[in-house]
Write a protein that holds these residues in place. Structure first.
Motif, PDB file in Angstrom:
ATOM      1  N   MET A   1      43.562 -98.343 -41.526  1.00  0.00           N
ATOM      2  CA  MET A   1      42.592 -98.714 -42.534  1.00  0.00           C
ATOM      3  C   MET A   1      43.069 -98.191 -43.896  1.00  0.00           C
ATOM      4  O   MET A   1      43.419 -97.038 -44.047  1.00  0.00           O
ATOM      5  N   THR A   2      43.067 -99.064 -44.874  1.00  0.00           N
ATOM      6  CA  THR A   2      43.490 -98.698 -46.212  1.00  0.00           C
ATOM      7  C   THR A   2      42.351 -98.004 -46.955  1.00  0.00           C
ATOM      8  O   THR A   2      41.213 -98.444 -46.892  1.00  0.00           O
ATOM      9  N   THR A   3      42.669 -96.931 -47.638  1.00  0.00           N
ATOM     10  CA  THR A   3      41.684 -96.222 -48.450  1.00  0.00           C
ATOM     11  C   THR A   3      41.970 -96.497 -49.925  1.00  0.00           C
ATOM     12  O   THR A   3      43.013 -97.049 -50.281  1.00  0.00           O
ATOM     13  N   VAL A   4      41.065 -96.075 -50.784  1.00  0.00           N
ATOM     14  CA  VAL A   4      41.268 -96.226 -52.218  1.00  0.00           C
ATOM     15  C   VAL A   4      42.504 -95.443 -52.660  1.00  0.00           C
ATOM     16  O   VAL A   4      43.282 -95.911 -53.492  1.00  0.00           O
ATOM     17  N   ILE A   5      42.719 -94.284 -52.076  1.00  0.00           N
ATOM     18  CA  ILE A   5      43.911 -93.487 -52.408  1.00  0.00           C
ATOM     19  C   ILE A   5      45.180 -94.255 -52.046  1.00  0.00           C
ATOM     20  O   ILE A   5      46.131 -94.292 -52.829  1.00  0.00           O
ATOM     21  N   ASP A   6      45.199 -94.898 -50.873  1.00  0.00           N
ATOM     22  CA  ASP A   6      46.350 -95.725 -50.488  1.00  0.00           C
ATOM     23  C   ASP A   6      46.563 -96.843 -51.510  1.00  0.00           C
ATOM     24  O   ASP A   6      47.689 -97.129 -51.909  1.00  0.00           O
ATOM     25  N   PHE A   7      45.473 -97.481 -51.913  1.00  0.00           N
ATOM     26  CA  PHE A   7      45.533 -98.549 -52.905  1.00  0.00           C
ATOM     27  C   PHE A   7      46.160 -98.036 -54.202  1.00  0.00           C
ATOM     28  O   PHE A   7      47.034 -98.673 -54.781  1.00  0.00           O
ATOM     29  N   ILE A   8      45.703 -96.876 -54.659  1.00  0.00           N
ATOM     30  CA  ILE A   8      46.195 -96.305 -55.916  1.00  0.00           C
ATOM     31  C   ILE A   8      47.696 -96.059 -55.845  1.00  0.00           C
ATOM     32  O   ILE A   8      48.441 -96.402 -56.766  1.00  0.00           O
ATOM     33  N   TYR A   9      48.173 -95.485 -54.736  1.00  0.00           N
ATOM     34  CA  TYR A   9      49.593 -95.165 -54.628  1.00  0.00           C
ATOM     35  C   TYR A   9      50.474 -96.400 -54.497  1.00  0.00           C
ATOM     36  O   TYR A   9      51.680 -96.325 -54.715  1.00  0.00           O
ATOM     37  N   LYS A  10      49.884 -97.542 -54.194  1.00  0.00           N
ATOM     38  CA  LYS A  10      50.654 -98.794 -54.146  1.00  0.00           C
ATOM     39  C   LYS A  10      50.825 -99.415 -55.533  1.00  0.00           C
ATOM     40  O   LYS A  10      51.633-100.313 -55.708  1.00  0.00           O
ATOM     41  N   GLN A  11      50.060 -98.927 -56.520  1.00  0.00           N
ATOM     42  CA  GLN A  11      50.164 -99.458 -57.879  1.00  0.00           C
ATOM     43  C   GLN A  11      51.421 -98.910 -58.547  1.00  0.00           C
ATOM     44  O   GLN A  11      51.919 -97.854 -58.201  1.00  0.00           O
ATOM     45  N   LYS A  12      51.891 -99.630 -59.535  1.00  0.00           N
ATOM     46  CA  LYS A  12      53.133 -99.267 -60.222  1.00  0.00           C
ATOM     47  C   LYS A  12      52.853 -98.661 -61.596  1.00  0.00           C
ATOM     48  O   LYS A  12      51.914 -99.052 -62.282  1.00  0.00           O
ATOM     49  N   GLY A  13      53.671 -97.708 -61.996  1.00  0.00           N
ATOM     50  CA  GLY A  13      53.678 -97.154 -63.341  1.00  0.00           C
ATOM     51  C   GLY A  13      52.336 -96.712 -63.873  1.00  0.00           C
ATOM     52  O   GLY A  13      51.592 -95.987 -63.215  1.00  0.00           O
TER      53      GLY A  13
END
Length: 122
Positions: A1-13
């Motif tokens: 399950m993806t969390t908001v923290i996982d989402f954030i770390y997938k973002q760039k720059g």
């Protein structure tokens, strides 16, 4: 399950920093929880307060669920053709006016607790 923290770390720059700051700020409010829905970070109490949408050109739009009501006090919110939701776009974390964001979130929390609109589809 993806969390908001996982989402954030997938973002760039700088987009990663922007989402991290938004999540950190919004999560500080009492009883707000975060989750991923439709591949986007959402913050809720009883109902959805807001969600963040990454922009292809960089930055993020923070979209408020009761945006049409919030827009009465915060005309900077943009509907962008939506009937219920309105948002504010941040290009970088430096663009965030935390005092204004606090006012928006406080009002959104008030609507979550006291406002129950009847929405009619056009």
């Amino acid at each position: 399950m993806t969390t908001v923290i996982d989402f954030i770390y997938k973002q760039k720059g700088s987009q990663q920093e922007l989402f991290r700051m938004l999540h950190s700020f919004i999560s500080e409010y009492e009883n707000i929880s975060s989750s991923i829905k439709w591949s986007l970070p959402f913050w809720t109490i009883k109902k959805t307060i807001c969600y963040a949408n990454p922009k292809k050109s960089g930055g993020a739009e923070l979209v408020f669920w009761n945006g049409t009501e919030l827009q009465k006090d915060f005309p900077l919110l943009e509907l962008k053709g939506r009937q219920r939701m309105a948002g504010i776009t941040y290009r970088t974390s430096d663009d965030i006016d935390f005092e204004l964001l606090d006012q928006l979130i406080q009002k959104a929390i008030f609507f979550d607790e006291h406002y129950n609109p009847t929405w009619k589809k056009k």
